[in-house]
Design an enzyme around this catalytic site. Sequence first.
Site, PDB file in Angstrom:
ATOM      1  N   ASN A  85       0.998  -1.131  -0.049  1.00  0.00           N
ATOM      2  CA  ASN A  85      -0.202   0.087   0.022  1.00  0.00           C
ATOM      3  C   ASN A  85       0.879   1.211  -0.036  1.00  0.00           C
ATOM      4  O   ASN A  85       1.798   1.340   0.776  1.00  0.00           O
ATOM      5  CB  ASN A  85      -0.919   0.122   1.189  1.00  0.00           C
ATOM      6  N   GLY A  91      -4.761   3.383   1.398  1.00  0.00           N
ATOM      7  CA  GLY A  91      -4.778   2.279   2.794  1.00  0.00           C
ATOM      8  C   GLY A  91      -3.399   2.421   3.602  1.00  0.00           C
ATOM      9  O   GLY A  91      -3.627   1.491   4.532  1.00  0.00           O
ATOM     10  N   HIS A  98       6.769  -1.677   4.069  1.00  0.00           N
ATOM     11  CA  HIS A  98       6.281  -3.219   4.479  1.00  0.00           C
ATOM     12  C   HIS A  98       5.642  -3.542   3.091  1.00  0.00           C
ATOM     13  O   HIS A  98       4.901  -3.136   2.634  1.00  0.00           O
ATOM     14  CB  HIS A  98       5.585  -3.185   5.577  1.00  0.00           C
TER      15      HIS A  98
HETATM   16  P1  AMP Z   1      -0.738  -0.706   5.749  1.00  0.00           P
HETATM   17  O1  AMP Z   1      -2.215  -0.430   5.662  1.00  0.00           O
HETATM   18  O2  AMP Z   1      -0.163  -1.188   4.396  1.00  0.00           O
HETATM   19  O3  AMP Z   1       0.183   0.367   6.307  1.00  0.00           O
HETATM   20  O4  AMP Z   1      -0.443  -1.966   6.779  1.00  0.00           O
HETATM   21  C1  AMP Z   1      -0.051  -1.550   7.962  1.00  0.00           C
HETATM   22  C2  AMP Z   1      -0.506  -3.108   8.638  1.00  0.00           C
HETATM   23  O5  AMP Z   1       0.176  -2.984   9.868  1.00  0.00           O
HETATM   24  C3  AMP Z   1      -1.851  -3.516   8.973  1.00  0.00           C
HETATM   25  O6  AMP Z   1      -2.317  -4.628   8.379  1.00  0.00           O
HETATM   26  C4  AMP Z   1      -1.936  -3.674  10.599  1.00  0.00           C
HETATM   27  O7  AMP Z   1      -2.832  -4.522  10.919  1.00  0.00           O
HETATM   28  C5  AMP Z   1      -0.517  -3.873  10.780  1.00  0.00           C
HETATM   29  N1  AMP Z   1       0.082  -3.713  12.174  1.00  0.00           N
HETATM   30  C6  AMP Z   1      -0.074  -2.266  12.722  1.00  0.00           C
HETATM   31  N2  AMP Z   1       0.684  -2.503  13.813  1.00  0.00           N
HETATM   32  C7  AMP Z   1       0.970  -3.575  13.839  1.00  0.00           C
HETATM   33  C8  AMP Z   1       1.771  -4.456  15.087  1.00  0.00           C
HETATM   34  N3  AMP Z   1       2.269  -3.830  16.235  1.00  0.00           N
HETATM   35  N4  AMP Z   1       2.111  -5.684  14.945  1.00  0.00           N
HETATM   36  C9  AMP Z   1       1.830  -6.395  13.821  1.00  0.00           C
HETATM   37  N5  AMP Z   1       0.991  -5.664  12.675  1.00  0.00           N
HETATM   38  C10 AMP Z   1       0.579  -4.568  12.941  1.00  0.00           C
END
Ligand code: AMP
Length: 104
Positions: A85, A91, A98
């Site tokens: 994303n 989003g 990541h």
């Molecule tokens: P994005 O929308 O591409 O920024 O995805 C961020 C992702 O990080 C989401 O799917 C969240 O559920 C995940 N996320 C946020 N904080 C954590 C955390 N502390 N540990 C694991 N996953 C996380």
Amino acid sequence: MDGCVFCKITNKEIPADIVFENDNFVVFKDINPKSRIHFLIVSKKHIHSVAHIEDEDAGLAGQMILTARDTAKKLGLSGYKLLFNVGRGAGQVVDHIHLHLLAD
Ligand code: AMP
Ligand code: ZN
């Protein structure tokens, strides 16, 4: 980077369910999975997003995909999706690069 949740995870300042790690990346379970299998390949280097990758990080960007491949192989996945994303409009909520690894 101060206040960045994924920097805190890669620095082991806060816990995560880490399944794979190498010199440049940490792979851990997404805390709010969107699929039966949902991992995040997270660079140890803080880069805001794909839109902020510099030319000098081209190797790192390639290694990110190879790390996803290695993780999928380790997990025995026969098929999977890889997703970035990029930006709020798409989003992105965590401003640390990541790659999502998703499988049913
Ligand atoms: P994005 O929308 O591409 O920024 O995805 C961020 C992702 O990080 C989401 O799917 C969240 O559920 C995940 N996320 C946020 N904080 C954590 C955390 N502390 N540990 C694991 N996953 C996380
Ligand atoms: Zn960060």
